[in-house]
Design an enzyme around this catalytic site. Structure first.
Site, PDB file in Angstrom:
ATOM      1  N   PRO A 159      45.261  14.915  28.054  1.00  0.00           N
ATOM      2  CG  PRO A 159      47.572  14.622  27.872  1.00  0.00           C
ATOM      3  CD  PRO A 159      46.332  14.831  27.054  1.00  0.00           C
ATOM      4  CG  HIS A 216      48.911  23.405  23.416  1.00  0.00           C
ATOM      5  ND1 HIS A 216      48.609  23.269  24.758  1.00  0.00           N
ATOM      6  CD2 HIS A 216      48.351  24.578  23.043  1.00  0.00           C
ATOM      7  CE1 HIS A 216      47.915  24.327  25.160  1.00  0.00           C
ATOM      8  NE2 HIS A 216      47.755  25.130  24.124  1.00  0.00           N
ATOM      9  CB  CYS A 248      53.809  19.724  31.012  1.00  0.00           C
ATOM     10  SG  CYS A 248      53.304  20.380  32.613  1.00  0.00           S
ATOM     11  CG  ASN A 289      45.680  20.412  22.912  1.00  0.00           C
ATOM     12  OD1 ASN A 289      46.617  20.566  23.676  1.00  0.00           O
ATOM     13  ND2 ASN A 289      44.435  20.478  23.323  1.00  0.00           N
ATOM     14  N   GLY A 290      44.388  22.999  21.627  1.00  0.00           N
ATOM     15  CA  GLY A 290      44.529  24.373  22.097  1.00  0.00           C
ATOM     16  C   GLY A 290      43.371  25.268  21.705  1.00  0.00           C
TER      17      GLY A 290
END
Length: 323
Positions: free
Chosen positions: A12, A166, A95, A206-207
């Site tokens: 996202p 992440h 976030c 992720n990342g």
């Protein structure tokens, strides 16, 4: 590991993964799990902005990512998402932006695992689709492995079966959201360790993942890989990942654009401006001869009145000659 429903995911991304982007990504990657931009529970419940849930049937499997920290409000928003047809509800606990912090959601919630657990429980009680969580490996000075371990245990107790991690911690003060995606060092091993210690949990990493080789390497350690900026700036990498994981034939870039034509023309007929779609196509020829000209033609022409499919044909013409 064998390919599963989370083997390849597309992150996202605020202002990027709107419905037009997701439709394009689905053409590139038939097996990927797609995620919406983050939608706040307040926007859906208090603002009644249910238009934010619009998506096309071709996008599935697609998850709605929610931001919030009020269990009741998130439960109502999750129900709206399920009723709209989303296959999964994902809670944003990663976030780092100031706007998100001021609303007491996003990465700052990693400091409050019990609150996140309550939110997850409320959402799970409200819907019949999976409720998942996307988080960081830590936040500010709370970045010991034990902190992530405790957060994960709390998520499992709340019923979470899929955790997207992440592999950077978030600095809530002193770094911008962009810097938070680049400056904190990546620690993939911490995510691998999480999978080893919680084998029952589906772990998606992720990342900083940019290549097919990266994807294949991570999939030897965890259940899934989530591509972010690489999938946006160089979307053709998704086609290469599909070919590597599933043996899908590699489509040409021109073929992908031609397959976008019915969607684009239908959207234009609805009154959608071409620029809202073509901005997601700019990276398709990344690294190829003529890529700059392709981007320039679309960027300069798509905002003009009456811009239509013909502009994309013009942008493709030099690539056809080069091929």
């Amino acid at each position: 590991m064998e390919n599963g429903p989370y083997s390849i995911c597309i992150a996202p991304m605020m202002d990027w993964t709107d419905r037009h982007c997701r439709y394009f990504h689905r053409l590139l990657s038939p097996h990927a799990r797609l995620y919406t931009e983050m939608v706040t529970s307040a926007a859906l419940v208090r603002g009644r902005q249910l238009r934010l849930l619009e998506h096309s049937q071709q996008e599935h499997p697609v998850a709605l990512q929610l931001g919030g920290s009020d269990p009741h409000e998130l439960a109502v928003a999750a129900r709206y998402g399920m009723d709209a047809g989303y296959d999964e509800i994902n809670l944003n606990v990663g976030c780092p932006s100031d706007r998100v912090q001021s609303g007491r959601f996003g990465a700052c919630l990693m400091r409050e695992p019990a609150v996140v657990g309550d939110c997850v429980k409320a959402m799970r009680d409200a819907v019949d689709v999976p409720v998942t969580v996307k988080c960081r490996i830590g936040v500010d000075d709370q970045d010991e492995y034990a902190d992530l371990q405790h957060f994960t245990e709390t998520m499992i107790d709340a019923g979470v079966e899929v955790l997207v991690v992440h592999a950077r911690k978030a600095w809530l003060k002193g770094l911008s959201p962009k810097e938070n995606r680049e400056i904190p060092p990546l620690d993939y091993e911490r995510v691998y360790r999480l999978k080893r210690e919680f084998p029952q949990l589906v772990i998606v990493i992720n990342g900083g993942i940019t290549t097919v080789e990266d994807v294949l390497a991570h999939l030897t350690q965890v259940d899934g890989v989530m591509l972010g900026r690489a999938a946006y700036h160089d979307p053709y990498v998704l086609a290469h990942v599909e070919a590597a994981l599933y043996g899908e034939p590699l489509p040409t870039r021109e073929d992908l654009l031609l397959r976008m034509r019915p969607y684009i023309e239908a959207e234009l007929a609805r009154g959608t401006a071409l620029k809202h779609i073509t901005r997601h196509l700019l990276g398709l020829y990344q690294g190829e001869p003529g890529a700059r000209g392709f981007r320039r033609r679309l960027s300069e022409g798509a905002h003009l009145a009456g811009a239509d499919w013909g502009l994309i044909e013009q942008a493709m013409a030099p690539q056809r000659v080069a091929a």
